[in-house]
Write a protein that holds these residues in place. Structure first.
Motif, PDB file in Angstrom:
ATOM      1  N   GLY A   5       0.843  -1.115  -0.076  1.00 37.53           N
ATOM      2  CA  GLY A   5      -0.026  -0.101  -0.138  1.00 37.53           C
ATOM      3  C   GLY A   5       0.837   1.256  -0.293  1.00 37.53           C
ATOM      4  O   GLY A   5       2.083   1.168  -0.443  1.00 37.53           O
ATOM      5  N   VAL A   6       0.295   2.446   0.422  1.00 36.93           N
ATOM      6  CA  VAL A   6       0.894   3.847   0.359  1.00 36.93           C
ATOM      7  C   VAL A   6       1.729   3.965   1.609  1.00 36.93           C
ATOM      8  O   VAL A   6       1.421   3.943   2.793  1.00 36.93           O
ATOM      9  N   VAL A   7       3.185   3.988   1.445  1.00 38.46           N
ATOM     10  CA  VAL A   7       3.819   4.532   2.577  1.00 38.46           C
ATOM     11  C   VAL A   7       4.397   5.986   2.137  1.00 38.46           C
ATOM     12  O   VAL A   7       4.949   6.200   1.030  1.00 38.46           O
ATOM     13  N   ASP A   8       3.717   6.860   3.106  1.00 38.97           N
ATOM     14  CA  ASP A   8       3.797   8.315   2.602  1.00 38.97           C
ATOM     15  C   ASP A   8       4.246   8.953   3.876  1.00 38.97           C
ATOM     16  O   ASP A   8       4.384   8.722   5.010  1.00 38.97           O
ATOM     17  N   THR A   9       4.099  10.423   3.895  1.00 37.25           N
ATOM     18  CA  THR A   9       4.389  11.176   5.155  1.00 37.25           C
ATOM     19  C   THR A   9       3.421  10.890   6.166  1.00 37.25           C
ATOM     20  O   THR A   9       3.782  10.613   7.281  1.00 37.25           O
ATOM     21  N   ALA A  10       2.051  10.770   5.766  1.00 38.43           N
ATOM     22  CA  ALA A  10       0.853  10.470   6.897  1.00 38.43           C
ATOM     23  C   ALA A  10       1.373   9.004   7.374  1.00 38.43           C
ATOM     24  O   ALA A  10       1.353   8.851   8.683  1.00 38.43           O
ATOM     25  N   ALA A  11       1.799   7.871   6.654  1.00 38.65           N
ATOM     26  CA  ALA A  11       2.244   6.786   7.455  1.00 38.65           C
ATOM     27  C   ALA A  11       3.581   6.669   8.181  1.00 38.65           C
ATOM     28  O   ALA A  11       3.534   6.077   9.252  1.00 38.65           O
ATOM     29  N   MET A  12       4.464   7.784   7.794  1.00 34.01           N
ATOM     30  CA  MET A  12       5.609   7.531   8.545  1.00 34.01           C
ATOM     31  C   MET A  12       5.437   8.538  10.005  1.00 34.01           C
ATOM     32  O   MET A  12       5.853   8.200  10.927  1.00 34.01           O
ATOM     33  N   LEU A  13       4.571   9.551   9.921  1.00 36.45           N
ATOM     34  CA  LEU A  13       3.871  10.074  10.950  1.00 36.45           C
ATOM     35  C   LEU A  13       3.169   9.327  12.009  1.00 36.45           C
ATOM     36  O   LEU A  13       3.482   9.337  13.287  1.00 36.45           O
ATOM     37  N   ALA A  14       2.161   8.476  11.631  1.00 33.26           N
ATOM     38  CA  ALA A  14       1.642   7.491  12.170  1.00 33.26           C
ATOM     39  C   ALA A  14       2.309   6.536  12.920  1.00 33.26           C
ATOM     40  O   ALA A  14       1.852   6.034  13.914  1.00 33.26           O
ATOM     41  N   VAL A  15       3.365   5.879  12.298  1.00 30.59           N
ATOM     42  CA  VAL A  15       4.189   4.845  12.668  1.00 30.59           C
ATOM     43  C   VAL A  15       4.878   5.236  14.035  1.00 30.59           C
ATOM     44  O   VAL A  15       5.375   4.342  14.696  1.00 30.59           O
ATOM     45  N   GLU A  16       5.148   6.686  14.335  1.00 30.68           N
ATOM     46  CA  GLU A  16       5.739   6.964  15.548  1.00 30.68           C
ATOM     47  C   GLU A  16       5.126   6.421  16.819  1.00 30.68           C
ATOM     48  O   GLU A  16       5.739   6.013  17.870  1.00 30.68           O
ATOM     49  N   ASN A  17       3.783   6.168  16.677  1.00 30.31           N
ATOM     50  CA  ASN A  17       2.887   5.693  17.866  1.00 30.31           C
ATOM     51  C   ASN A  17       2.338   4.396  17.533  1.00 30.31           C
ATOM     52  O   ASN A  17       1.909   3.723  18.576  1.00 30.31           O
ATOM     53  N   ASP A  18       2.469   4.005  16.363  1.00 31.27           N
ATOM     54  CA  ASP A  18       1.866   2.719  15.965  1.00 31.27           C
ATOM     55  C   ASP A  18       3.111   1.623  15.610  1.00 31.27           C
ATOM     56  O   ASP A  18       3.411   1.968  14.594  1.00 31.27           O
ATOM     57  N   GLY A  19       3.271   0.456  16.335  1.00 30.90           N
ATOM     58  CA  GLY A  19       4.343  -0.121  16.008  1.00 30.90           C
ATOM     59  C   GLY A  19       4.120  -1.515  15.184  1.00 30.90           C
ATOM     60  O   GLY A  19       5.112  -2.076  15.085  1.00 30.90           O
ATOM     61  N   SER A  20       2.998  -1.512  14.530  1.00 27.62           N
ATOM     62  CA  SER A  20       2.801  -2.648  13.768  1.00 27.62           C
ATOM     63  C   SER A  20       3.633  -2.629  12.637  1.00 27.62           C
ATOM     64  O   SER A  20       3.952  -4.043  12.169  1.00 27.62           O
ATOM     65  N   GLU A  21       3.963  -1.466  11.990  1.00 31.93           N
ATOM     66  CA  GLU A  21       4.968  -1.588  10.818  1.00 31.93           C
ATOM     67  C   GLU A  21       6.431  -1.005  11.100  1.00 31.93           C
ATOM     68  O   GLU A  21       6.352  -0.108  11.951  1.00 31.93           O
TER      69      GLU A  21
END
Length: 692
Positions: A23-39
């Motif tokens: 899927g899409v790895v973009d700025t929003a995904a990189m910001l979300a992953v700070e708190n979501d450890g699944s990826e």
């Protein structure tokens, strides 16, 4: 589950279009992953490079139930340094020679593989093994830097190349081993090669098209060729002498760490050593030689320099500042500070304000003899007299060029407030080659390293839990050997590290209590990572002995019996899989070595030539490293074909380049005589040990 994979240029193993759901790895995904450890979406998981995962299914209470879920036996004989990325059910990783794999993260089924077809003879200009530290993901593409200087964008679903850019001059000895970073639709990549005489830089490319956006050179160009390209380089030029040997490149290659603060909109890049190391040759008369061994803060849209901090002014010891740059919030003097932290090769742990570059603290995290301390009024080291080895006398200094901390990833836990550092302790003996310096087609350090032996007691290591506020260790686990793997810390209060002795281990992050270990059958240098798939937490590791410390290490890396058995390993709670038996070691030739009948001058010349051209890959003192064949025990057939191999490239497809442009037939023979003498000495030493 175990699988063996070989690599044609692009291999679709499962009909893939339907198998990979990138899927899409973009700025929003990189910001979300700070708190979501699944990826795990970037080399250090997030732009802050903390290597901390908020996952906590695996904890100190149940880590003893961790077991192997699956593994892949890999067609790979050189070091594995990559950290896999995980996105939507797929692991993406790289192997030596810049090859790439996409793997089903639950089952270990290989979805596709890609081989860029690197000319293996180019390994001659790779100072530190034919390794690759990993790939990057962005909007349906996988990016990899290749050993021969290309940046390749692959379709994440198929592994097919989308675009390729040659980021370096192929006529010069540049290499790429680091993982690309991506931000704001730009792919960032640096390079290596300072030991061979290059000018360092890093570049930003359009993630969609491959078009270069900007390039930042880390050292000035020859002023005789005209004005500098930027105001930053004009300022840097003032720190180089009027007698600078611009023909030697300057160095400053940015071969590893890059971090990003989206709130400040600052990109941070670490720069490398001088070319050559010895400032007396590179910049006679002195100078800080900006921007060697520095942390640079830049505007990512343009590459404009905002601030810099130089950790080792006038660098002369291979003390790079390319080691991991970690962003965090620390409470200092009762106030929260947004900081950037680094534990570079030189042995000091630095904490800086990441908005301004202000030095907040710096203390030794290991044995350091080249400098007494960092003067907080100036931010400069207080050097020990004589540490620049200006005289003709050799000087023994800690740390060595391998550093107190090298590329092996450290990690930071915001829960414990501690940084987990793979520390190593070994000295080097430097000698000034200023008056006799001759450029040759091998290592050009100008430091005349006198280390022709590395006995087992010469080097040690440790896992250090470092308090960056107190600037002191909180706890420490001693290692009998150096060159241990990077670390991972999780919200489950766990620190994971692989070792050169062939173990993956887990400790409590707060206290350092040993809790779990797994025998990997090979020395580990890469850092593990973690992800969550279908509700289960997994730990993944690329295990395979190698890298510069492994190749160069001589007897010091033999104590653990480490050798390369390359695998991808994935663990989960209740895992029951088993590793296959490691392949048998190659048998030694059945012969009794005889004293070498040759002039002592020829053997001495062979020793010097071996140190200049062979030692970096084949080990100090010809002692085997568990990666490449031990030259002391070359077969009679190899010795009969010696000239064909050394001068005519008979083994180029294995990474052994021709040295016909550097060595004569007589010199090749002198190297062989020295190696045969070393075999005889080793045999005699073993006999004496048996007798005792």
């Amino acid at each position: 589950m175990k699988k063996l994979i070989a690599f044609p240029l692009v291999t679709s193993l499962l009909g893939i279009a339907a198998a990979v759901h990138a899927g899409v790895v973009d700025t929003a995904a990189m910001l979300a992953v700070e708190n979501d450890g699944s990826e795990w979406l970037s080399y250090d998981r997030t732009w802050s490079q903390q290597r901390f995962s908020p996952l906590q299914q695996i904890t100190t209470e149940n880590v003893d139930q961790l077991g192997l879920a699956w593994s892949i036996d890999l067609d790979n004989t050189r070091g594995l340094e990559a950290t896999p990325l995980y996105h939507e059910g797929v692991l993406y990783t790289s192997l030596s020679w810049s090859r790439v794999l996409a793997v089903d993260a639950e089952t270990g089924n290989i979805l596709w593989s890609y081989d860029p077809g690197v000319d293996k003879s180019g390994a001659r200009h790779a100072c530190c093994d034919a390794v690759n530290r990993g790939v990057a993901l962005w909007k349906g593409k996988v990016y990899v830097g290749t050993l021969d200087g290309r940046l390749v964008a692959l379709d994440a679903k198929t592994g097919e190349p989308v675009w390729t850019q040659q980021t370096t001059d192929p006529s010069k000895p540049y290499t790429i081993t680091g993982a690309p970073r991506v931000l704001n639709d730009m792919v960032l990549i640096g390079n290596g090669g300072a030991e061979y005489g290059v000018r360092g830089y890093f570049s930003a490319y359009d993630a969609a098209t491959g078009e270069m956006r900007w390039r930042f050179y880390t050292v000035p160009s020859d002023p005789a060729e005209g004005p500098q390209a930027t105001p930053a380089l004009e300022e840097a030029l003032k720190t180089w002498s009027d007698k600078t040997r611009w023909d030697l490149g300057g160095g400053g290659t940015s071969w590893d760490s890059m971090a990003y603060d989206p709130k400040l909109n600052l990109l941070y890049v670490g720069t490398g050593n001088g070319s050559p190391w010895n400032r007396e040759i590179r910049s006679p008369g002195g100078g800080d030689n900006l921007y060697l061994s520095s942390i640079l803060a830049l505007r990512p849209e343009t590459g404009e320099l905002v601030w810099y901090y130089q950790s080792t002014p006038g660098e002369s010891w291979d003390y790079t500042a390319t080691q991991q740059l970690t962003l965090a919030e620390l409470e200092i003097d009762g106030k929260p500070r947004q900081v950037i932290m680094q534990a570079p090769k030189n042995g000091f742990f630095y904490v800086l304000d990441r908005a301004t570059g202000e030095l907040l603290s710096a203390e030794k995290f290991g044995k350091v003899t080249w400098a007494e301390k960092i003067d907080m009024a100036t931010g400069r080291p207080v050097e020990v007299p004589g540490s620049r080895y200006e005289s003709g006398e050799p000087v023994t200094i800690w740390p060595s060029p391998l550093g107190a901390h090298n590329w092996h990833s450290m990690s930071y836990s915001p829960l414990t407030g501690l940084v987990y550092i793979p520390y190593q302790e070994m000295p080097a003996t430097y000698a000034n080659e200023g008056g006799d310096f001759v450029v040759h087609n091998g290592f050009n350090t100008g430091a005349g390293l006198e280390n022709r032996e590395l006995p087992r007691e010469y080097a040690t290591g440790a896992l250090i839990a470092w308090d960056p506020v107190k600037q002191a260790p909180a706890w420490r686990v001693e290692r009998p050997n150096h060159w241990n793997g990077g670390t991972l810390v999780t919200a489950g209060n766990l620190v994971f590290q692989g070792t050169s002795a062939g173990q993956l281990e887990a400790y409590s992050a707060d206290m350092g209590a040993p809790l779990w270990h797994f025998p990997t059958q090979t020395g580990v240098i890469a850092a593990p990572m973690t992800y969550q798939h279908n509700g289960e937490q997994y730990i993944a590791l690329m295990a395979g002995w190698g890298g510069s410390g492994g190749l160069f290490g001589g007897d010091a890396v033999q104590a653990a019996g480490a050798r390369n058995v390359s695998r991808m390993m994935v663990f989960k709670l209740g895992g029951k899989a088993q590793l296959s038996a490691p392949p048998a070691a190659a048998p030694l030739p059945d012969r009794v070595p005889q004293p070498v009948v040759a002039a002592a001058s020829d053997i001495d010349a062979g020793s010097d030539l071996y140190a200049s051209y062979c030692m970096i890959c084949h080990g100090v003192g010809t002692v085997g490293n568990g990666i490449l064949p031990d030259l002391r025990y070359s077969s009679d057939a190899i010795r009969d074909a010696w000239e064909a191999i050394v001068l005519h490239g008979a083994f180029q497809n294995k990474g052994m380049a021709s040295f016909a442009d550097s060595l004569s037939a007589e010199q090749a023979q002198q190297i062989k005589l020295y190696i045969m003498q070393r075999e005889y000495e080793s045999w005699m030493s073993a006999k004496q040990t048996e007798a005792e």
